[in-house]
Motif scaffolding. Sequence first.
Motif, PDB file in Angstrom:
ATOM      1  N   LEU A  36     -18.679  -9.339  14.692  1.00 54.26           N
ATOM      2  CA  LEU A  36     -20.054  -9.378  14.194  1.00 54.26           C
ATOM      3  C   LEU A  36     -20.039  -9.110  12.698  1.00 54.26           C
ATOM      4  CD1 LEU A  36     -23.107  -9.547  14.896  1.00 54.26           C
ATOM      5  CD2 LEU A  36     -23.063  -7.050  15.141  1.00 54.26           C
ATOM      6  N   ALA A  37     -20.736  -9.959  11.951  1.00 50.37           N
ATOM      7  CA  ALA A  37     -20.802  -9.787  10.493  1.00 50.37           C
ATOM      8  C   ALA A  37     -22.225  -9.995  10.021  1.00 50.37           C
ATOM      9  CB  ALA A  37     -19.861 -10.775   9.799  1.00 50.37           C
ATOM     10  N   VAL A  38     -22.616  -9.216   9.035  1.00 51.19           N
ATOM     11  CA  VAL A  38     -23.873  -9.454   8.340  1.00 51.19           C
ATOM     12  C   VAL A  38     -23.546  -9.721   6.874  1.00 51.19           C
ATOM     13  CG1 VAL A  38     -25.322  -8.122   9.895  1.00 51.19           C
ATOM     14  CG2 VAL A  38     -24.224  -6.977   7.968  1.00 51.19           C
ATOM     15  N   ILE A  79     -23.767 -13.323  11.686  1.00 55.58           N
ATOM     16  CA  ILE A  79     -22.739 -14.202  12.241  1.00 55.58           C
ATOM     17  C   ILE A  79     -22.033 -13.499  13.381  1.00 55.58           C
ATOM     18  CG2 ILE A  79     -20.672 -15.565  11.748  1.00 55.58           C
ATOM     19  CD1 ILE A  79     -22.472 -14.234   8.769  1.00 55.58           C
ATOM     20  N   ASN A  80     -21.937 -14.181  14.533  1.00 57.00           N
ATOM     21  CA  ASN A  80     -21.141 -13.649  15.640  1.00 57.00           C
ATOM     22  C   ASN A  80     -20.085 -14.658  16.072  1.00 57.00           C
ATOM     23  OD1 ASN A  80     -23.586 -15.022  17.340  1.00 57.00           O
ATOM     24  ND2 ASN A  80     -21.732 -14.962  18.587  1.00 57.00           N
ATOM     25  N   THR A  81     -18.977 -14.162  16.550  1.00 50.24           N
ATOM     26  CA  THR A  81     -17.965 -14.996  17.162  1.00 50.24           C
ATOM     27  C   THR A  81     -17.864 -14.626  18.638  1.00 50.24           C
ATOM     28  OG1 THR A  81     -15.679 -15.800  16.991  1.00 50.24           O
ATOM     29  CG2 THR A  81     -16.037 -13.456  16.645  1.00 50.24           C
ATOM     30  N   GLN A 113     -36.383 -14.893   6.797  1.00 52.75           N
ATOM     31  CA  GLN A 113     -35.447 -14.649   5.702  1.00 52.75           C
ATOM     32  C   GLN A 113     -34.021 -14.404   6.198  1.00 52.75           C
ATOM     33  OE1 GLN A 113     -38.182 -11.553   3.858  1.00 52.75           O
ATOM     34  NE2 GLN A 113     -37.422 -12.559   1.991  1.00 52.75           N
ATOM     35  N   ILE A 114     -33.832 -14.537   7.517  1.00 54.23           N
ATOM     36  CA  ILE A 114     -32.520 -14.337   8.143  1.00 54.23           C
ATOM     37  C   ILE A 114     -32.000 -15.675   8.651  1.00 54.23           C
ATOM     38  CG2 ILE A 114     -31.219 -13.045   9.861  1.00 54.23           C
ATOM     39  CD1 ILE A 114     -32.761 -11.239   7.916  1.00 54.23           C
ATOM     40  N   LEU A 115     -30.720 -15.959   8.408  1.00 61.70           N
ATOM     41  CA  LEU A 115     -30.070 -17.129   8.979  1.00 61.70           C
ATOM     42  C   LEU A 115     -29.033 -16.669   9.998  1.00 61.70           C
ATOM     43  CD1 LEU A 115     -29.388 -19.358   5.815  1.00 61.70           C
ATOM     44  CD2 LEU A 115     -31.375 -19.388   7.341  1.00 61.70           C
ATOM     45  N   PRO A 116     -29.118 -17.150  11.257  1.00 58.07           N
ATOM     46  CA  PRO A 116     -28.135 -16.778  12.278  1.00 58.07           C
ATOM     47  C   PRO A 116     -27.043 -17.850  12.431  1.00 58.07           C
ATOM     48  CG  PRO A 116     -30.007 -17.795  13.337  1.00 58.07           C
ATOM     49  CD  PRO A 116     -30.274 -17.859  11.847  1.00 58.07           C
ATOM     50  N   ARG A 130     -25.835  -6.939  22.785  1.00 53.54           N
ATOM     51  CA  ARG A 130     -24.651  -6.389  22.128  1.00 53.54           C
ATOM     52  C   ARG A 130     -24.712  -6.609  20.616  1.00 53.54           C
ATOM     53  NH1 ARG A 130     -20.105  -8.835  26.311  1.00 53.54           N
ATOM     54  NH2 ARG A 130     -21.161  -8.149  28.218  1.00 53.54           N
ATOM     55  N   ILE A 131     -25.237  -7.750  20.230  1.00 54.44           N
ATOM     56  CA  ILE A 131     -25.373  -8.032  18.796  1.00 54.44           C
ATOM     57  C   ILE A 131     -26.339  -7.042  18.165  1.00 54.44           C
ATOM     58  CG2 ILE A 131     -26.212  -9.724  17.118  1.00 54.44           C
ATOM     59  CD1 ILE A 131     -25.124 -11.913  18.985  1.00 54.44           C
ATOM     60  N   VAL A 132     -27.493  -6.856  18.785  1.00 55.24           N
ATOM     61  CA  VAL A 132     -28.491  -5.919  18.247  1.00 55.24           C
ATOM     62  C   VAL A 132     -27.916  -4.506  18.202  1.00 55.24           C
ATOM     63  CG1 VAL A 132     -30.745  -4.870  18.660  1.00 55.24           C
ATOM     64  CG2 VAL A 132     -30.447  -7.352  18.936  1.00 55.24           C
ATOM     65  N   ALA A 133     -27.188  -4.120  19.244  1.00 55.46           N
ATOM     66  CA  ALA A 133     -26.599  -2.785  19.283  1.00 55.46           C
ATOM     67  C   ALA A 133     -25.547  -2.594  18.196  1.00 55.46           C
ATOM     68  CB  ALA A 133     -25.996  -2.516  20.656  1.00 55.46           C
TER      69      ALA A 133
END
Length: 409
Positions: A36-38, A79-81, A113-116, A130-133
């Motif tokens: 997970l990356a921001v 970004i998630n993998t 304003q967020i790009l996923p 899981r991403i939110v956590a």
Amino acid sequence: MPVNLVATPAAELHPVPGVRWGIAEAGIRKANRKDLAVLLLDEGTSVGAVFTQNRFCAAPVQICREHLSKSSGIRAMLINTGNANAGTGHDGLSRAQSTCMALAQALNLAPEQILPFSTGVIMEPLPSDRIVAGLPAALADARADNWANAAEAIMTTDTVPKAFSTRITLGDAPVTITGISKGAGMIRPNMATMLGFLATDACVSQDLMAQLARELAEASFNRITIDGDTSTNDSFVVVASNQAGHVPVTSWDSADGQALRAGMMHIAQQLAQAIVRDGEGATKFITVRIEGGKTGEECRQVAYAIAHSPLVKTAFFASDPNLGRILAAVGYAGIADLDQTKIDLYLDGVLVAKEGGRHADYVEADGQRVMKQSEITVRVVLGRGDAIDTVWTCDLSYDYVKINADYRS
């Protein structure tokens, strides 16, 4: 093993002022891995992007397009993998939107304003919980010198994190350019199963960014192919934080515009070629250069016919100079008025075919010597005009089949 590719040391990846990465282990598909990356952008950052041309595009691609059309300023990316969130219908859109809302709330931004971005297995529900956590840990980790970890966090079947960096000067101001990408299979132009993020602190108006993203992609990520498949999630994003302090670039025809575009193109092409060098099961990196076409488009037709051919690619894997396969691919590329008596074929500096037939001085030992190299250039001269174009590809090995047969295991 990747073909002549090693990870760039973290110390050689220059931080870009106004851009920060935060990384976390969210357990999206596998435990104990960065997944997970921001990407956090300072206010005033200009953003441009291009996406897959696959009509069955993933939920995050659909949302990115919508947010880019609506937002007055993109401020973060998520970004998630491990999970592509593709082939997931309305549920996939809802889950992706929920992750944007969670990050927006944490940053006091609007969701638009967020790009996923997502990459991984298709047709499985996105584990948005899981991403939110994982967001608090990723945000706590956000820093400017986190590019190396970000390159790891977006990998799927990649074996090497892909990141490159450079510095140029615009006016009297130093300018930084740093980028990362991921991808190793389902690689084909339009684009690849890839994610790419390229950032600079150069001063560029928002109006120029879409054009910049298109031009960079066209000459880099749209010039690579591994297996001929076009993925559902391909995304390439270019950001300019506008913090370098030089006179803003308002035209790509200006001296500063050309210098910046050249510097960013250099990094984009390195990132694209790294994907081919790390192609699933690849043992050889192959440059296909077509010269003497009437147009660049027909040069690309021929280049892709060669680069996509399983017969050509398996011959390269075997180091077998069965070069009639290349000529056959040239012939079926789709140029109706192609004159085979004008075609020359080279392997590196070895002239194999002259005017459509085997060159009198060619001996198979020379072809085999070149075919055994880890890097090879195939050069075809069409004898039709002055156009030239180049595509990068790799061979097709046993391991490619094994990797893709076991992908969901």
